[in-house]
Design an enzyme around this catalytic site. Structure first.
Site, PDB file in Angstrom:
ATOM      1  N   SER A 410      -2.296   1.818  -3.221  1.00  0.00           N
ATOM      2  CA  SER A 410      -3.091   0.698  -3.929  1.00  0.00           C
ATOM      3  C   SER A 410      -1.923  -0.126  -4.343  1.00  0.00           C
ATOM      4  O   SER A 410      -1.782  -0.499  -4.940  1.00  0.00           O
ATOM      5  CB  SER A 410      -3.586   1.231  -5.731  1.00  0.00           C
ATOM      6  OG  SER A 410      -2.818   1.694  -6.128  1.00  0.00           O
ATOM      7  N   HIS A 431      -8.428   0.909   0.454  1.00  0.00           N
ATOM      8  CA  HIS A 431      -8.162   1.156  -0.880  1.00  0.00           C
ATOM      9  C   HIS A 431      -9.515   0.538  -1.516  1.00  0.00           C
ATOM     10  O   HIS A 431      -9.791   0.037  -2.094  1.00  0.00           O
ATOM     11  CB  HIS A 431      -7.366  -0.176  -1.228  1.00  0.00           C
ATOM     12  CG  HIS A 431      -7.147  -0.052  -2.347  1.00  0.00           C
ATOM     13  ND1 HIS A 431      -6.920  -1.402  -3.658  1.00  0.00           N
ATOM     14  CD2 HIS A 431      -7.010   1.283  -3.539  1.00  0.00           C
ATOM     15  CE1 HIS A 431      -6.491  -0.647  -5.518  1.00  0.00           C
ATOM     16  NE2 HIS A 431      -6.949   0.812  -4.761  1.00  0.00           N
ATOM     17  N   GLU A 443     -10.611  -2.476  -0.070  1.00  0.00           N
ATOM     18  CA  GLU A 443     -10.287  -3.682   0.055  1.00  0.00           C
ATOM     19  C   GLU A 443      -9.363  -3.474   1.666  1.00  0.00           C
ATOM     20  O   GLU A 443      -8.585  -1.695   1.685  1.00  0.00           O
ATOM     21  CB  GLU A 443      -8.428  -3.594  -1.282  1.00  0.00           C
ATOM     22  CG  GLU A 443      -8.794  -4.845  -2.137  1.00  0.00           C
ATOM     23  CD  GLU A 443      -8.073  -5.052  -3.283  1.00  0.00           C
ATOM     24  OE1 GLU A 443      -7.779  -5.750  -3.848  1.00  0.00           O
ATOM     25  OE2 GLU A 443      -7.289  -3.716  -2.950  1.00  0.00           O
ATOM     26  N   ASN A 481      -4.820  -5.182  -8.495  1.00  0.00           N
ATOM     27  CA  ASN A 481      -4.340  -4.897  -8.685  1.00  0.00           C
ATOM     28  C   ASN A 481      -3.323  -6.389  -8.799  1.00  0.00           C
ATOM     29  O   ASN A 481      -2.486  -6.073 -10.334  1.00  0.00           O
ATOM     30  CB  ASN A 481      -3.575  -4.354  -8.817  1.00  0.00           C
ATOM     31  CG  ASN A 481      -3.509  -2.590  -8.434  1.00  0.00           C
ATOM     32  OD1 ASN A 481      -5.598  -2.789  -9.564  1.00  0.00           O
ATOM     33  ND2 ASN A 481      -3.639  -1.255  -8.000  1.00  0.00           N
TER      34      ASN A 481
END
Length: 578
Positions: A410, A431, A443, A481
């Site tokens: 991540s 991800h 992702e 993130n």
């Protein structure tokens, strides 16, 4: 006796005013809308007519640029620009033309309501409505009174709100201010991510909706709020705080200058038709034939993510070969997957036959050579560069030629894992979000070396699993993130600056903007230690103040306050809830 408003006025038909106009008219109220800019007035008129053609007739609606038309209104909502001089001028003009009993309501978000009430000339009958996000049926608003407000004026406003589908809530001026600063900085960063060409606006909105459970993506929210309004608020926040976090992204400024002001103007980040519906919504191109060659998936790891991905694979009908470090870990993983599938049966998510089929498709071993026949292998070990690189060195030699290799990282470099494998063209990032069986987003991270066939097979696998793939480049934090953790860090920094009501701020973000969870509760859920590790990784890649881990977070983690898992974080969580 409380007078029912027979005519309701709205002054200022920007994003907020026009939305209120539609809600009032749709609820059957007789409404007078006033807007000084004739081009805006014409656009609103066109959209009102288009809406009525679809919805059917509502209350009578008169649109004009003449404030004197409000002389017969019993309640008038002022939704003018958030500027003291502008709002004061509007309220004074309303006082001069309206009945003595007319209630004036300002939608100010940051100005002193008492000051506006006195300036209006009728302080006892001037109230406030505090909106944080765009008003919509079932959204919340805070009616605000001053010490001078008449009770019957307050009652009239309270009686109006439920008729248009708005729920009353207590947000509070300070929590509202803090929530607005947090969310607007979050929107600004999303615009910057588009501005630098990293990823498309559709990808950002899809990722944040699915990855964070937002009702609208940040760029959709920007268009709803009004690009000019957000731009002005950011400038005001920067002037007041001196914090460059609030400096509007260059793209945001360019949009304001070009008149691309969002949904109300028919164009912003997106384009809209006369009804305000988005135009040109892109659909992903399907390549399901790419998934045909994926029958057996390998998973290297035994932790929470490895277990979740294993469950996702087997319930989708794929054979899963899981390799763990030890035989003991292998047994634990088998038991955990079995228990999770059993819970899914009890909760009605799958039936007993599907559970049995999933378990039959599961092979668990502590021998890496078992991965040699897999079509795609996913690494799901600890978020540690050295550990991941060692795994990819082994995968590069064990896996058959042409097999796709994927990392679930991540926050680390995908290309570094790819280079460690010795076959970088076969490697991409997948991800998954935790919990993998529940979360719908993956992702898909391409590197500069990822082959097109490998990228396409990654997308096809996600669709086979019932997930939505969102593609992005190999950059620390990817999409979710990269945007989420600076927002969470901003919330912590609020605590370092002044006494913040943690629960009140969480509530304002949830109720005011429709977020599913407030920032402090989300930090506790993720884990303060995990949040700190991600922020450290982001800050190494981007040595900017936005990504710097707050000192308060460092201290809490050192003291063992890790969030829900330790029962102590920003909120206290009784152990029986865990």
């Amino acid at each position: 006796m409380v007078r029912e408003p027979s005519v309701v006025g709205v002054v200022g038909l920007g994003a907020l005013g026009e939305r209120l106009l539609h809600m009032l008219c749709g609820a059957g109220h007789n409404v007078v809308g006033v807007e000084q800019q004739l081009d805006v007035l014409a656009q609103v008129d066109q959209r009102m007519k288009a809406t009525e053609a679809v919805r059917g007739p509502g209350g009578d609606c008169t649109l004009t640029n003449d404030t004197a038309a409000l002389c017969r209104a019993d309640l008038v909502i002022e939704a003018a620009t958030e500027d003291l001089g502008t709002k004061t001028d509007v309220l004074r003009r309303l006082d001069s033309v309206c009945f003595d009993h007319t209630v004036l309501v300002s939608t100010t978000a940051s100005l002193s309501l008492t000051r506006l009430a006195v300036a209006s000339g009728r302080p006892s009958r001037t109230l406030g409505l505090r909106f944080l996000g765009p008003p919509a049926p079932d959204s919340v608003v805070e009616p605000v009174r001053t010490a001078m407000s008449d009770d019957d004026a307050v009652d009239a406003l309270h009686r109006l709100l439920p008729t248009i589908g708005l729920d009353r809530a207590v947000l509070g001026p300070v929590p509202s201010r803090d929530a607005t600063a947090l969310v607007y900085a979050f929107l600004n960063r999303a615009v910057s991510l588009v501005d630098d060409g990293y990823v498309s606006h559709e990808a950002i909105d899809t990722a944040l909706r699915l990855g964070c459970g937002l009702p609208r993506g940040p760029l959709e929210m920007l268009d709803e709020l009004g690009v000019d309004g957000v731009h002005s608020a950011l400038l005001e926040l920067r002037d007041r705080t001196g914090d460059d976090t609030f400096r509007p992204a260059p793209l945001l400024t360019s949009m304001v200058r070009a008149g691309a002001l969002g949904r109300k103007a028919g164009r912003g980040i997106y384009r809209y038709d006369d009804l305000g519906n988005r135009l040109g919504v892109q659909r992903p191109v399907e390549h399901d034939d790419e998934a045909v060659g994926i029958g057996t998936v390998g998973i290297f790891g035994s932790g929470t993510m490895a277990r979740g991905i294993t469950e996702v694979m087997t319930t989708a009908g794929l054979r899963a070969v899981v390799v763990t470090r030890t035989g003991e870990k292998a047994a634990e993983l088998s038991e955990a997957v079995d228990a999770s599938l059993t819970r899914s049966v009890h909760r009605g998510r799958i039936d007993g036959e599907r559970r049995r089929t999933a378990l039959d498709l599961l092979v668990v071993s502590d021998e890496p050579d078992m991965l040699s026949g897999c079509d795609l292998v996913i690494e799901a070990v600890a978020e540690d560069s050295a550990v991941k690189h060692a795994v990819f060195e082994r995968l590069g030699s064990v896996c058959r030629p042409g097999a796709v290799l994927a990392t679930t990282t991540s926050s680390l470099s995908v290309i570094a894992c790819a280079e460690a494998s010795g076959r970088p063209g076969d490697v991409l990032g997948l991800h998954f979000f935790n919990p993998a069986p529940v979360m719908g987003l993956v992702e898909v991270v391409r590197t500069t070396r990822t082959r097109e066939e490998v990228r396409a097979r990654g997308h096809a696998l996600c669709r086979r699993l019932g997930k939505t793939p969102v593609e992005c480049g190999d950059r620390t934090g990817f999409i979710v993130n990269r945007l989420l953790f600076p927002y969470l860090a901003d919330a912590i920094r609020l605590l370092e600056r002044h006494d913040v009501g943690i629960e009140e701020t969480d509530s304002a973000v949830q109720k005011g903007f429709g977020f599913p969870i407030g920032p402090f509760a989300l930090l506790d859920t993720i884990g303060l230690d995990v949040s700190l590790a991600i922020l450290r990784s982001l800050h190494r890649a981007f040595p900017e103040p936005d990504f710097e881990p707050p000192q308060l977070l460092e201290q809490l983690v050192m003291q063992g306050c890790l969030g829900r898992k330790s029962s102590h974080g920003f909120h206290r969580t009784p152990k029986r809830w865990l």
